[in-house]
Design a protein around this motif. Structure first.
Motif, PDB file in Angstrom:
ATOM      1  N   ARG A  63      27.008  36.067  14.520  1.00 26.31           N
ATOM      2  CA  ARG A  63      26.877  34.706  15.070  1.00 26.31           C
ATOM      3  C   ARG A  63      26.968  33.668  13.966  1.00 26.31           C
ATOM      4  NH1 ARG A  63      22.084  36.080  19.266  1.00 26.31           N
ATOM      5  NH2 ARG A  63      23.407  36.977  20.874  1.00 26.31           N
ATOM      6  N   THR A  64      26.388  33.970  12.820  1.00 26.65           N
ATOM      7  CA  THR A  64      26.458  33.033  11.703  1.00 26.65           C
ATOM      8  C   THR A  64      27.896  32.900  11.215  1.00 26.65           C
ATOM      9  OG1 THR A  64      24.237  33.673  11.031  1.00 26.65           O
ATOM     10  CG2 THR A  64      25.549  32.513   9.418  1.00 26.65           C
ATOM     11  N   ASP A  65      28.618  34.004  11.191  1.00 27.77           N
ATOM     12  CA  ASP A  65      30.013  33.959  10.766  1.00 27.77           C
ATOM     13  C   ASP A  65      30.860  33.133  11.725  1.00 27.77           C
ATOM     14  OD1 ASP A  65      29.394  35.531   8.630  1.00 27.77           O
ATOM     15  OD2 ASP A  65      30.130  37.402   9.526  1.00 27.77           O
ATOM     16  N   ARG A  66      30.570  33.236  13.015  1.00 25.53           N
ATOM     17  CA  ARG A  66      31.357  32.509  14.005  1.00 25.53           C
ATOM     18  C   ARG A  66      31.007  31.027  14.062  1.00 25.53           C
ATOM     19  NH1 ARG A  66      30.531  35.111  19.489  1.00 25.53           N
ATOM     20  NH2 ARG A  66      28.750  36.026  18.510  1.00 25.53           N
ATOM     21  N   THR A  67      29.726  30.717  13.975  1.00 26.52           N
ATOM     22  CA  THR A  67      29.300  29.339  14.193  1.00 26.52           C
ATOM     23  C   THR A  67      29.279  28.505  12.912  1.00 26.52           C
ATOM     24  OG1 THR A  67      26.987  29.924  13.959  1.00 26.52           O
ATOM     25  CG2 THR A  67      27.916  29.942  16.188  1.00 26.52           C
ATOM     26  N   GLY A  68      29.198  29.136  11.778  1.00 27.82           N
ATOM     27  CA  GLY A  68      29.094  28.375  10.533  1.00 27.82           C
ATOM     28  C   GLY A  68      27.660  27.979  10.271  1.00 27.82           C
ATOM     29  N   GLN A  69      27.457  27.254   9.217  1.00 24.71           N
ATOM     30  CA  GLN A  69      26.112  26.860   8.842  1.00 24.71           C
ATOM     31  C   GLN A  69      25.744  25.552   9.541  1.00 24.71           C
ATOM     32  OE1 GLN A  69      23.976  28.576   7.058  1.00 24.71           O
ATOM     33  NE2 GLN A  69      25.479  30.222   6.854  1.00 24.71           N
ATOM     34  N   CYS A  70      24.473  25.407   9.811  1.00 28.29           N
ATOM     35  CA  CYS A  70      23.941  24.246  10.514  1.00 28.29           C
ATOM     36  C   CYS A  70      23.074  23.440   9.553  1.00 28.29           C
ATOM     37  CB  CYS A  70      23.117  24.727  11.697  1.00 28.29           C
ATOM     38  SG  CYS A  70      22.401  23.412  12.654  1.00 28.29           S
ATOM     39  N   GLU A  71      23.096  22.155   9.665  1.00 28.94           N
ATOM     40  CA  GLU A  71      22.243  21.318   8.824  1.00 28.94           C
ATOM     41  C   GLU A  71      20.840  21.324   9.408  1.00 28.94           C
ATOM     42  OE1 GLU A  71      24.677  19.227  10.651  1.00 28.94           O
ATOM     43  OE2 GLU A  71      26.255  19.981   9.394  1.00 28.94           O
ATOM     44  N   ASP A  72      19.873  21.683   8.586  1.00 27.29           N
ATOM     45  CA  ASP A  72      18.475  21.695   9.057  1.00 27.29           C
ATOM     46  C   ASP A  72      17.744  20.480   8.553  1.00 27.29           C
ATOM     47  OD1 ASP A  72      18.640  24.007  10.498  1.00 27.29           O
ATOM     48  OD2 ASP A  72      18.165  25.282   8.778  1.00 27.29           O
ATOM     49  N   ARG A  99      28.857  20.748  17.546  1.00 25.70           N
ATOM     50  CA  ARG A  99      28.071  21.095  16.364  1.00 25.70           C
ATOM     51  C   ARG A  99      26.575  21.052  16.670  1.00 25.70           C
ATOM     52  NH1 ARG A  99      29.122  16.999  12.604  1.00 25.70           N
ATOM     53  NH2 ARG A  99      31.297  17.416  13.101  1.00 25.70           N
ATOM     54  N   GLU A 100      26.160  20.055  17.422  1.00 25.14           N
ATOM     55  CA  GLU A 100      24.735  19.948  17.789  1.00 25.14           C
ATOM     56  C   GLU A 100      24.314  21.102  18.704  1.00 25.14           C
ATOM     57  OE1 GLU A 100      20.928  18.610  17.792  1.00 25.14           O
ATOM     58  OE2 GLU A 100      22.561  17.830  16.583  1.00 25.14           O
ATOM     59  N   THR A 114      21.395  26.107  19.396  1.00 34.18           N
ATOM     60  CA  THR A 114      21.459  27.511  19.774  1.00 34.18           C
ATOM     61  C   THR A 114      20.972  28.394  18.638  1.00 34.18           C
ATOM     62  OG1 THR A 114      23.373  27.023  21.162  1.00 34.18           O
ATOM     63  CG2 THR A 114      22.987  29.326  20.625  1.00 34.18           C
ATOM     64  N   GLN A 115      21.357  28.061  17.431  1.00 37.34           N
ATOM     65  CA  GLN A 115      20.907  28.824  16.261  1.00 37.34           C
ATOM     66  C   GLN A 115      19.392  28.700  16.090  1.00 37.34           C
ATOM     67  OE1 GLN A 115      22.808  27.638  12.631  1.00 37.34           O
ATOM     68  NE2 GLN A 115      22.213  29.490  11.550  1.00 37.34           N
ATOM     69  N   GLN A 116      18.841  27.537  16.326  1.00 41.40           N
ATOM     70  CA  GLN A 116      17.396  27.353  16.227  1.00 41.40           C
ATOM     71  C   GLN A 116      16.672  28.184  17.284  1.00 41.40           C
ATOM     72  OE1 GLN A 116      16.873  23.137  16.621  1.00 41.40           O
ATOM     73  NE2 GLN A 116      17.458  22.708  14.497  1.00 41.40           N
ATOM     74  N   TYR A 117      17.198  28.183  18.520  1.00 42.41           N
ATOM     75  CA  TYR A 117      16.583  28.974  19.580  1.00 42.41           C
ATOM     76  C   TYR A 117      16.653  30.465  19.274  1.00 42.41           C
ATOM     77  CZ  TYR A 117      16.303  24.821  22.543  1.00 42.41           C
ATOM     78  OH  TYR A 117      16.012  23.594  23.056  1.00 42.41           O
ATOM     79  N   ARG A 118      17.758  30.912  18.706  1.00 39.80           N
ATOM     80  CA  ARG A 118      17.893  32.325  18.342  1.00 39.80           C
ATOM     81  C   ARG A 118      16.903  32.698  17.244  1.00 39.80           C
ATOM     82  NH1 ARG A 118      24.228  32.035  18.469  1.00 39.80           N
ATOM     83  NH2 ARG A 118      24.574  32.573  20.645  1.00 39.80           N
ATOM     84  N   LYS A 119      16.754  31.828  16.262  1.00 45.93           N
ATOM     85  CA  LYS A 119      15.784  32.100  15.192  1.00 45.93           C
ATOM     86  C   LYS A 119      14.371  32.176  15.755  1.00 45.93           C
ATOM     87  CE  LYS A 119      18.257  30.133  11.254  1.00 45.93           C
ATOM     88  NZ  LYS A 119      18.269  29.072  10.241  1.00 45.93           N
ATOM     89  N   MET A 176      40.219  17.844  19.627  1.00 49.78           N
ATOM     90  CA  MET A 176      38.935  17.336  20.091  1.00 49.78           C
ATOM     91  C   MET A 176      38.668  15.988  19.427  1.00 49.78           C
ATOM     92  SD  MET A 176      36.164  20.383  20.436  1.00 49.78           S
ATOM     93  CE  MET A 176      36.596  21.529  19.152  1.00 49.78           C
ATOM     94  N   THR A 177      37.924  15.190  20.135  1.00 53.83           N
ATOM     95  CA  THR A 177      37.561  13.892  19.592  1.00 53.83           C
ATOM     96  C   THR A 177      36.345  14.030  18.690  1.00 53.83           C
ATOM     97  OG1 THR A 177      36.108  13.384  21.446  1.00 53.83           O
ATOM     98  CG2 THR A 177      38.432  12.782  21.683  1.00 53.83           C
ATOM     99  N   GLY A 178      36.021  12.970  18.002  1.00 50.58           N
ATOM    100  CA  GLY A 178      34.872  12.980  17.093  1.00 50.58           C
ATOM    101  C   GLY A 178      33.568  13.220  17.819  1.00 50.58           C
ATOM    102  N   LYS A 179      33.417  12.615  19.022  1.00 48.83           N
ATOM    103  CA  LYS A 179      32.193  12.805  19.800  1.00 48.83           C
ATOM    104  C   LYS A 179      32.048  14.256  20.246  1.00 48.83           C
ATOM    105  CE  LYS A 179      30.903   8.539  22.056  1.00 48.83           C
ATOM    106  NZ  LYS A 179      30.796   7.864  23.336  1.00 48.83           N
ATOM    107  N   THR A 180      33.153  14.841  20.677  1.00 51.90           N
ATOM    108  CA  THR A 180      33.100  16.222  21.152  1.00 51.90           C
ATOM    109  C   THR A 180      32.735  17.176  20.020  1.00 51.90           C
ATOM    110  OG1 THR A 180      34.834  15.666  22.746  1.00 51.90           O
ATOM    111  CG2 THR A 180      34.396  17.998  22.370  1.00 51.90           C
TER     112      THR A 180
END
Length: 110
Positions: A101-110, A10-11, A16-21, A1-5
């Motif tokens: 889901r957290t295990d699969r997606t990793g941590q997100c910067e808030d 990641r975004e 998605t994590q924010q919507y789930r929370k 994958m490229t840097g943009k992808t």
């Protein structure tokens, strides 16, 4: 994958994590509100079942539930058990789902 992808993926995961929370917070609020309504309803039922005074206590300590008010106690007991069991199962499932889901997606910067 490229840097943009990678950045876009990641975004998407972060949003998605924010919507789930947000959804889990909404669900928790609804469950809390339902529990409060059930508690109020049980209080109203108990008020109508109770008979004031020492006379009701003196007539039979262990046989209070065997009188005419036994139906309401049985219904309240069954309803409390069903609600407690279903809320417990729902909370366990939500916890496991969010953990997976957290295990699969990793941590997100808030």
């Amino acid at each position: 994958m490229t840097g943009k992808t990678e950045t876009r993926v990641r975004e998407i995961r972060c949003r998605t994590q924010q919507y789930r929370k947000r959804y889990e917070a909404w669900l928790f609020s609804c469950l809390t509100l339902c529990s409060l309504f059930l508690l109020a309803g049980i209080g109203v039922l108990f008020r109508s079942v109770q008979t004031p005074g020492i006379v009701s206590i003196a007539e039979g300590y262990g046989a209070v539930l065997l009188r005419d008010g036994a139906g309401a106690y049985v219904v309240i007991g069954i309803a409390a058990f069903v609600v407690g069991a279903s809320v417990t199962v729902l909370c366990i499932r939500l916890k496991n789902r969010s953990k997976n889901r957290t295990d699969r997606t990793g941590q997100c910067e808030d």
